[in-house]
Design an enzyme around this catalytic site. Structure first.
Site, PDB file in Angstrom:
ATOM      1  N   LEU A  13      20.793 -22.476  19.938  1.00 19.88           N
ATOM      2  CA  LEU A  13      19.757 -21.493  20.280  1.00 19.88           C
ATOM      3  C   LEU A  13      18.495 -21.684  19.456  1.00 19.88           C
ATOM      4  O   LEU A  13      17.384 -21.452  19.949  1.00 19.88           O
ATOM      5  CB  LEU A  13      20.323 -20.077  20.083  1.00 19.88           C
ATOM      6  CG  LEU A  13      21.515 -19.723  20.987  1.00 19.88           C
ATOM      7  CD1 LEU A  13      22.129 -18.393  20.564  1.00 19.88           C
ATOM      8  CD2 LEU A  13      21.095 -19.671  22.447  1.00 19.88           C
ATOM      9  N   ASP A  60      18.134 -24.026   3.613  1.00 21.19           N
ATOM     10  CA  ASP A  60      19.520 -23.563   3.657  1.00 21.19           C
ATOM     11  C   ASP A  60      19.484 -22.086   3.313  1.00 21.19           C
ATOM     12  O   ASP A  60      19.104 -21.708   2.193  1.00 21.19           O
ATOM     13  CB  ASP A  60      20.368 -24.335   2.637  1.00 21.19           C
ATOM     14  CG  ASP A  60      21.836 -23.917   2.671  1.00 21.19           C
ATOM     15  OD1 ASP A  60      22.133 -22.760   3.048  1.00 21.19           O
ATOM     16  OD2 ASP A  60      22.688 -24.745   2.305  1.00 21.19           O
ATOM     17  N   ASN A  87      17.848 -17.011  12.754  1.00 20.47           N
ATOM     18  CA  ASN A  87      18.788 -17.448  13.791  1.00 20.47           C
ATOM     19  C   ASN A  87      20.056 -18.069  13.221  1.00 20.47           C
ATOM     20  O   ASN A  87      21.130 -17.956  13.825  1.00 20.47           O
ATOM     21  CB  ASN A  87      18.067 -18.461  14.690  1.00 20.47           C
ATOM     22  CG  ASN A  87      19.037 -19.262  15.543  1.00 20.47           C
ATOM     23  OD1 ASN A  87      19.578 -18.765  16.528  1.00 20.47           O
ATOM     24  ND2 ASN A  87      19.288 -20.517  15.150  1.00 20.47           N
ATOM     25  N   TYR A 163      33.228 -12.067  11.499  1.00 19.23           N
ATOM     26  CA  TYR A 163      32.023 -12.340  12.298  1.00 19.23           C
ATOM     27  C   TYR A 163      31.450 -11.073  12.956  1.00 19.23           C
ATOM     28  O   TYR A 163      30.257 -10.778  12.772  1.00 19.23           O
ATOM     29  CB  TYR A 163      32.281 -13.440  13.335  1.00 19.23           C
ATOM     30  CG  TYR A 163      31.068 -13.708  14.197  1.00 19.23           C
ATOM     31  CD1 TYR A 163      29.972 -14.389  13.686  1.00 19.23           C
ATOM     32  CD2 TYR A 163      31.005 -13.235  15.506  1.00 19.23           C
ATOM     33  CE1 TYR A 163      28.832 -14.606  14.463  1.00 19.23           C
ATOM     34  CE2 TYR A 163      29.881 -13.446  16.287  1.00 19.23           C
ATOM     35  CZ  TYR A 163      28.794 -14.143  15.766  1.00 19.23           C
ATOM     36  OH  TYR A 163      27.672 -14.336  16.536  1.00 19.23           O
ATOM     37  N   LYS A 167      27.632  -9.090  12.069  1.00 18.85           N
ATOM     38  CA  LYS A 167      26.519  -8.766  12.969  1.00 18.85           C
ATOM     39  C   LYS A 167      26.266  -7.257  12.986  1.00 18.85           C
ATOM     40  O   LYS A 167      25.119  -6.822  13.158  1.00 18.85           O
ATOM     41  CB  LYS A 167      26.801  -9.304  14.375  1.00 18.85           C
ATOM     42  CG  LYS A 167      26.875 -10.845  14.437  1.00 18.85           C
ATOM     43  CD  LYS A 167      25.570 -11.511  13.993  1.00 18.85           C
ATOM     44  CE  LYS A 167      25.583 -13.015  14.271  1.00 18.85           C
ATOM     45  NZ  LYS A 167      24.355 -13.694  13.830  1.00 18.85           N
ATOM     46  N   THR A 196      26.892 -23.441  23.377  1.00 17.58           N
ATOM     47  CA  THR A 196      26.381 -24.179  22.208  1.00 17.58           C
ATOM     48  C   THR A 196      27.605 -24.669  21.433  1.00 17.58           C
ATOM     49  O   THR A 196      28.747 -24.345  21.772  1.00 17.58           O
ATOM     50  CB  THR A 196      25.544 -23.270  21.282  1.00 17.58           C
ATOM     51  OG1 THR A 196      26.415 -22.267  20.738  1.00 17.58           O
ATOM     52  CG2 THR A 196      24.382 -22.604  21.993  1.00 17.58           C
TER      53      THR A 196
HETATM   54  N1  LIG Z   1      26.164 -19.091  21.162  1.00 22.21           N
HETATM   55  C1  LIG Z   1      26.479 -17.833  21.427  1.00 22.21           C
HETATM   56  O1  LIG Z   1      27.187 -17.519  22.423  1.00 22.21           O
HETATM   57  C2  LIG Z   1      25.978 -16.711  20.547  1.00 22.21           C
HETATM   58  C3  LIG Z   1      26.172 -15.398  20.972  1.00 22.21           C
HETATM   59  C4  LIG Z   1      25.724 -14.349  20.177  1.00 22.21           C
HETATM   60  C5  LIG Z   1      25.064 -14.629  18.991  1.00 22.21           C
HETATM   61  N2  LIG Z   1      24.889 -15.912  18.594  1.00 22.21           N
HETATM   62  C6  LIG Z   1      24.177 -16.146  17.328  1.00 22.21           C
HETATM   63  O2  LIG Z   1      23.100 -17.031  17.580  1.00 22.21           O
HETATM   64  C7  LIG Z   1      22.792 -17.785  16.396  1.00 22.21           C
HETATM   65  C8  LIG Z   1      22.717 -19.252  16.746  1.00 22.21           C
HETATM   66  O3  LIG Z   1      23.954 -19.619  17.321  1.00 22.21           O
HETATM   67  P1  LIG Z   1      24.166 -21.010  18.073  1.00 22.21           P
HETATM   68  O4  LIG Z   1      25.061 -20.706  19.205  1.00 22.21           O
HETATM   69  O5  LIG Z   1      22.880 -21.684  18.322  1.00 22.21           O
HETATM   70  O6  LIG Z   1      24.993 -21.786  16.948  1.00 22.21           O
HETATM   71  P2  LIG Z   1      25.095 -23.362  16.618  1.00 22.21           P
HETATM   72  O7  LIG Z   1      24.827 -24.164  17.823  1.00 22.21           O
HETATM   73  O8  LIG Z   1      26.385 -23.508  15.883  1.00 22.21           O
HETATM   74  O9  LIG Z   1      23.873 -23.586  15.599  1.00 22.21           O
HETATM   75  C9  LIG Z   1      23.877 -22.914  14.375  1.00 22.21           C
HETATM   76  C10 LIG Z   1      22.646 -23.315  13.601  1.00 22.21           C
HETATM   77  O10 LIG Z   1      22.691 -22.601  12.337  1.00 22.21           O
HETATM   78  C11 LIG Z   1      22.493 -23.555  11.301  1.00 22.21           C
HETATM   79  N3  LIG Z   1      23.089 -23.142  10.039  1.00 22.21           N
HETATM   80  C12 LIG Z   1      24.380 -22.897   9.758  1.00 22.21           C
HETATM   81  N4  LIG Z   1      24.528 -22.592   8.449  1.00 22.21           N
HETATM   82  C13 LIG Z   1      23.283 -22.655   7.906  1.00 22.21           C
HETATM   83  C14 LIG Z   1      22.756 -22.462   6.613  1.00 22.21           C
HETATM   84  N5  LIG Z   1      23.551 -22.160   5.568  1.00 22.21           N
HETATM   85  N6  LIG Z   1      21.424 -22.604   6.422  1.00 22.21           N
HETATM   86  C15 LIG Z   1      20.618 -22.929   7.450  1.00 22.21           C
HETATM   87  N7  LIG Z   1      21.054 -23.151   8.695  1.00 22.21           N
HETATM   88  C16 LIG Z   1      22.375 -23.014   8.917  1.00 22.21           C
HETATM   89  C17 LIG Z   1      23.104 -24.847  11.828  1.00 22.21           C
HETATM   90  O11 LIG Z   1      22.599 -25.936  11.083  1.00 22.21           O
HETATM   91  P3  LIG Z   1      23.466 -27.309  10.927  1.00 22.21           P
HETATM   92  O12 LIG Z   1      23.125 -28.121  12.141  1.00 22.21           O
HETATM   93  O13 LIG Z   1      22.942 -27.877   9.649  1.00 22.21           O
HETATM   94  O14 LIG Z   1      24.905 -26.930  10.863  1.00 22.21           O
HETATM   95  C18 LIG Z   1      22.604 -24.808  13.268  1.00 22.21           C
HETATM   96  O15 LIG Z   1      21.276 -25.271  13.348  1.00 22.21           O
HETATM   97  C19 LIG Z   1      23.864 -17.419  15.381  1.00 22.21           C
HETATM   98  O16 LIG Z   1      23.358 -16.442  14.494  1.00 22.21           O
HETATM   99  C20 LIG Z   1      24.986 -16.816  16.236  1.00 22.21           C
HETATM  100  O17 LIG Z   1      25.766 -15.870  15.523  1.00 22.21           O
HETATM  101  C21 LIG Z   1      25.323 -16.963  19.330  1.00 22.21           C
END
Ligand SMILES: NC(=O)c1ccc[n+]([C@@H]2O[C@H](COP(=O)([O-])OP(=O)(O)OC[C@H]3O[C@@H](n4cnc5c(N)ncnc54)[C@H](OP(=O)(O)O)[C@@H]3O)[C@@H](O)[C@H]2O)c1
Length: 236
Positions: A13, A60, A87, A163, A167, A196
């Site tokens: 995202l 980070d 994010n 988790y 949130k 994702t």
């Molecule tokens: N996907 C869904 O269905 C969904 C639904 C509701 C909410 N969300 C929320 O949306 C957000 C993004 O989710 P996503 O689905 O895009 O997840 P994702 O594809 O797993 O990507 C997560 C991102 O967060 C980064 N990250 C993790 N730990 C970090 C840290 N310590 N410092 C900086 N960056 C860090 C990762 O970097 P690296 O590449 O270095 O690991 C990656 O760029 C999250 O907050 C998640 O809880 C997602």
């Protein structure tokens, strides 16, 4: 020119939000804990949007030194900062409540709760200087206490501790920031279940759909409420 910083912009995202804001002509800071991954995204998006101003900042969200250095980098670049999008997030170990231990909370809360607080407090002086500052917390509908207690809702069956509660905590943090910072438009958004890495690509929405509320939060003249998704308000 409008400037945004997105934490966790290397994948999912965060990356899609960067793409969409770049397409709108915004200056976009890609927060990346792995700067090489950030560079790769910046190069890909610059190929797609040659006029875009994409910049990578090592970030980070769990590391004070990293966040302090990121603030310095953005401040010295003189781009300003209009929208901060917290994010970055992790899911942690998916275990039922009986098996969950305090250790399971540490990493999840470190990224999902303490991360947005660390990043927000560090970048506030920059946001304060914007004419129309926006602060966005990427939350989740699974943090909704209303959904979790509604036997008719699909999230009622989700039984994780760390988790979902991270949130819920982020939602309260959003609420308190909104009251404390009336000059900033503060909100939490629920992306919805999106394909994702986070969901092992089982989410039913595309990343474009999953970023609709995030993009709305920073680009729209008005927003539905303080906690919303692409279909409107989400109950706390
Ligand atoms: N996907 C869904 O269905 C969904 C639904 C509701 C909410 N969300 C929320 O949306 C957000 C993004 O989710 P996503 O689905 O895009 O997840 P994702 O594809 O797993 O990507 C997560 C991102 O967060 C980064 N990250 C993790 N730990 C970090 C840290 N310590 N410092 C900086 N960056 C860090 C990762 O970097 P690296 O590449 O270095 O690991 C990656 O760029 C999250 O907050 C998640 O809880 C997602």
């Amino acid at each position: 020119m409008t400037t945004a910083l997105i934490t966790g912009a290397t994948r999912g995202l965060g990356r899609e939000t960067a793409r969409r804001l770049a397409a709108l002509g915004w200056t976009v800071w890609l927060g990346a804990r792995d700067p090489e991954a950030g560079d790769t995204v910046a190069i890909e998006l610059t190929h797609a949007y040659p006029a875009a101003d994409l910049r990578v900042v090592p970030l980070d969200v769990t590391d004070d030194t990293s966040v302090t250095a990121a603030v310095r980098t953005v401040a010295e670049a003189d781009t300003g900062l209009d929208a901060l999008i917290n994010n970055a997030g992790i899911g942690g170990r998916p275990v039922p409540p009986r098996e969950c231990t305090p250790a399971d909370f540490i990493a999840v809360y470190g990224v999902n709760v303490l991360g947005p607080v660390r990043v927000t407090s560090a970048f506030l002086p920059l946001l304060d200087r914007s004419a129309a500052p926006r602060l966005v917390m990427v939350s989740s509908g699974v943090g909704s206490l209303t959904h979790a207690n509604d036997a008719a809702h699909v999230y009622y069956a989700l039984d994780g501790l760390a988790y979902p509660s991270s949130k819920t905590a982020l939602n309260m943090i959003t609420t308190q920031y909104a009251k404390a910072l009336p000059h900033i438009r503060v909100c939490a958004v629920d992306p919805g279940w999106t394909a994702t890495d986070f969901t092992d690509h089982r989410g039913t929405q595309t990343v474009q759909q999953g970023t609709d509320a995030i993009v709305q939060a920073v680009t729209a003249d008005s927003i539905p409420g303080m906690f919303f998704g692409r279909d409107g308000n989400v109950p706390w």
